[in-house]
Design a protein around this motif. Structure first.
Motif, PDB file in Angstrom:
ATOM      1  N   ASN A 156       0.795  -1.240   0.000  1.00 36.85           N
ATOM      2  CA  ASN A 156       0.000   0.000   0.000  1.00 36.85           C
ATOM      3  C   ASN A 156       0.827   1.289   0.000  1.00 36.85           C
ATOM      4  O   ASN A 156       0.291   2.365   0.282  1.00 36.85           O
ATOM      5  N   ILE A 158       2.880   4.116  -2.076  1.00 36.53           N
ATOM      6  CA  ILE A 158       2.997   4.689  -3.415  1.00 36.53           C
ATOM      7  C   ILE A 158       4.174   5.660  -3.422  1.00 36.53           C
ATOM      8  O   ILE A 158       4.194   6.630  -2.657  1.00 36.53           O
ATOM      9  N   GLU A 160       5.868   8.484  -5.283  1.00 33.00           N
ATOM     10  CA  GLU A 160       5.504   9.454  -6.316  1.00 33.00           C
ATOM     11  C   GLU A 160       6.658   9.739  -7.271  1.00 33.00           C
ATOM     12  O   GLU A 160       6.473   9.790  -8.485  1.00 33.00           O
ATOM     13  N   THR A 186       8.056  -5.373  -4.682  1.00 34.60           N
ATOM     14  CA  THR A 186       6.948  -4.485  -4.314  1.00 34.60           C
ATOM     15  C   THR A 186       5.827  -5.301  -3.683  1.00 34.60           C
ATOM     16  O   THR A 186       5.511  -6.398  -4.149  1.00 34.60           O
ATOM     17  N   ASN A 189      -0.557  -3.703  -3.773  1.00 31.43           N
ATOM     18  CA  ASN A 189      -1.073  -2.349  -4.050  1.00 31.43           C
ATOM     19  C   ASN A 189       0.011  -1.267  -4.047  1.00 31.43           C
ATOM     20  O   ASN A 189      -0.297  -0.077  -3.984  1.00 31.43           O
ATOM     21  N   ALA A 190       1.283  -1.674  -4.114  1.00 27.38           N
ATOM     22  CA  ALA A 190       2.376  -0.702  -4.125  1.00 27.38           C
ATOM     23  C   ALA A 190       2.572  -0.141  -5.533  1.00 27.38           C
ATOM     24  O   ALA A 190       2.215  -0.780  -6.531  1.00 27.38           O
ATOM     25  N   GLN A 191       3.155   1.065  -5.595  1.00 33.11           N
ATOM     26  CA  GLN A 191       3.446   1.688  -6.887  1.00 33.11           C
ATOM     27  C   GLN A 191       4.836   2.318  -6.842  1.00 33.11           C
ATOM     28  O   GLN A 191       5.186   2.985  -5.862  1.00 33.11           O
ATOM     29  N   SER A 220      -0.006  -4.503  -7.708  1.00 27.36           N
ATOM     30  CA  SER A 220       1.015  -3.459  -7.688  1.00 27.36           C
ATOM     31  C   SER A 220       1.241  -2.913  -9.097  1.00 27.36           C
ATOM     32  O   SER A 220       0.839  -3.515 -10.099  1.00 27.36           O
ATOM     33  N   ASN A 221       1.889  -1.764  -9.161  1.00 26.36           N
ATOM     34  CA  ASN A 221       2.132  -1.088 -10.435  1.00 26.36           C
ATOM     35  C   ASN A 221       3.598  -0.634 -10.458  1.00 26.36           C
ATOM     36  O   ASN A 221       3.997   0.223  -9.672  1.00 26.36           O
TER      37      ASN A 221
END
Length: 444
Positions: A156, A158, A160, A186, A189-191, A220-221
């Motif tokens: 979770n 992110i 930026e 990752t 839900n990590a980005q 994840s993304n």
């Protein structure tokens, strides 16, 4: 003819004497036994048949050590004031002096793999993809890599701004071999966006072996960008193994400007449903350079999407190789896979080898592949010249348009501008000496 068995022993003796093997203390017995059973890939190895390793193996190397870097080089890697976490390596060794990592509050890990290897969140992932079993290069990398980047993004979270991995090679007037091993993890839900760049500080013949493992958690993304600009006399074997969990997205974009012999491999496996992978690459070999891209995507689960788009502009007597393979397992229904390789030959002596492949065992899929190789379209060139545009500029415009759909996939504005600047100079026939480091140096 090079005696590969003797060369293998030479490599192992050299690396075992000069490399700290703390990364693999617990697994080293298994890996060392594996090394004894392997040999260098050769012409009879199907995946390597168009890539001659003699240009690499014929040299006698010393091991690269960490060296100081002039500040003017390091300070240029902010990508026009883009705030990033920066991890710097010199000849495969982590440089704390030049790195810049913000406070991670003990949750994230951004730094040296060697320093974080014993962390419980990291340790079990090293070699989890069985990358060391792939070939002799990955086995040697697993046993003798000096260090590498370690990135762990928990559930979770992110990120930026991008994380930038900066790799320098510096021969210091000698032929050196260096290695690095990267581990990227990752959580759910990590980005994250990661930029991994390679540069030279000298014009010596250098050989760099890189192994990278990427593990993406559920939903994840991850965007992973790689830039290769080590120079005309540098060779690199860069092998990446990636595993995606359910619902994850992975973008990989590679820009290769130069290199005596460069081999990039991507091995990707979908470990859960509804995964998506988007892979692109652009390569610009010149003189007698050789650039090889090998992509192997395994659709093990249903409802997954993969796409490949690789484009090359090959000049003078240079060679390019592209092999793209998509494997669709029997139970991987509703797979959507596409791959495309397009090459532009600028001279009669330039060569491009292209082999897109599909291996499908499911019956409800949408899969496509294609390849084209040709020269600059004469009608398009005539049209531009009839509008008063000089021939050289018209050719540059057509080449730029040809690769734009790959460069247009870069979603970091500052990095995209950096790559376009260098690519445009290359396509105009201008020197890019050291501009891979945004400073004049003896690179290409």
């Amino acid at each position: 003819m090079i005696d590969t068995k003797f060369k293998k022993k030479e490599f192992i003796d050299l690396l075992s004497e000069h490399t700290d093997k703390s990364l693999t203390d617990e697994k080293k017995g298994e890996i060392f036994d594996l090394i004894q059973t392997l040999d260098f890939p050769g012409p009879k190895t199907e995946a390597w048949k168009n890539t001659d390793l003699n240009n690499i193996l014929k040299h006698t190397y010393s091991v690269g050590h960490s060296t100081e870097i002039p500040d003017e080089y390091i300070n240029t890697f902010s990508f026009y004031q883009l705030e990033t976490n920066r991890i710097v390596f010199v000849n495969g060794h982590f440089s704390e002096m030049y790195s810049k990592v913000k406070d991670t509050n003990g949750k994230m890990i951004i730094g040296s793999l060697k320093a974080n290897f014993k962390d419980s969140r990291i340790k079990d992932y090293f070699g989890k993809s069985s990358i060391e079993k792939h070939n002799l290069f990955t086995a040697i990398n697993s046993a003798y890599a000096a260090d590498g980047a370690c990135i762990y993004i928990p559930d979770n979270v992110i990120i930026e701004n991008p994380i930038h991995i900066v790799n320098f090679v510096n021969g210091n007037n000698s032929k050196i071999i260096s290695q690095s091993r990267n581990l990227i993890i990752t959580g759910k839900n990590a980005q994250a966006k990661i930029i991994n760049t390679y540069h030279s500080l000298s014009s010596d013949f250098t050989f760099n072996i890189i192994g990278t493992e990427i593990f993406t958690g559920e939903n994840s993304n991850v965007h992973y960008y790689m830039f290769q600009g080590e120079g005309n006399e540098a060779s690199q074997i860069n092998i990446t193994f990636a595993e995606q969990q359910k619902g994850s997205f992975l973008k990989m974009n590679t820009s290769t400007l130069c290199g005596a012999t460069v081999r990039n491999e991507v091995h990707l496996d979908f470990k859960g449903q509804h995964c998506e992978a988007d892979l692109q690459g652009v390569y610009l070999p010149d003189k007698e350079q050789h650039i090889d891209n090998y992509v192997n995507i395994r659709h093990s689960e249903p409802h997954c999407v993969s796409s490949q788009l690789y484009k090359g502009v090959i000049d003078n007597k240079a060679n390019s190789v592209f092999t793209g393979k998509v494997y669709v397992a029997k139970d991987a229904q509703k797979t959507d896979a596409s791959q495309s390789n397009k090459n532009l030959l600028l001279t009669d002596n330039a060569k491009a080898y292209s082999r897109p492949q599909l291996e499908i065992y499911a019956d409800d899929v949408s899969c496509a592949h294609g390849s084209t190789t040709g020269q600059i379209d004469k009608e398009s060139l005539f049209y531009l010249r009839s509008r008063g545009i000089p021939e050289r500029r018209a050719k540059t415009m057509l080449m730029t348009a040809f690769i734009e759909d790959v460069l247009g996939k870069i979603n970091i504005t500052q990095y995209a501008e950096y790559v376009r600047f260098l690519v445009n100079r290359r396509l105009k026939g201008q020197e890019v000496e050291g501009l891979c480091s945004v400073k004049i140096c003896p690179n290409c």
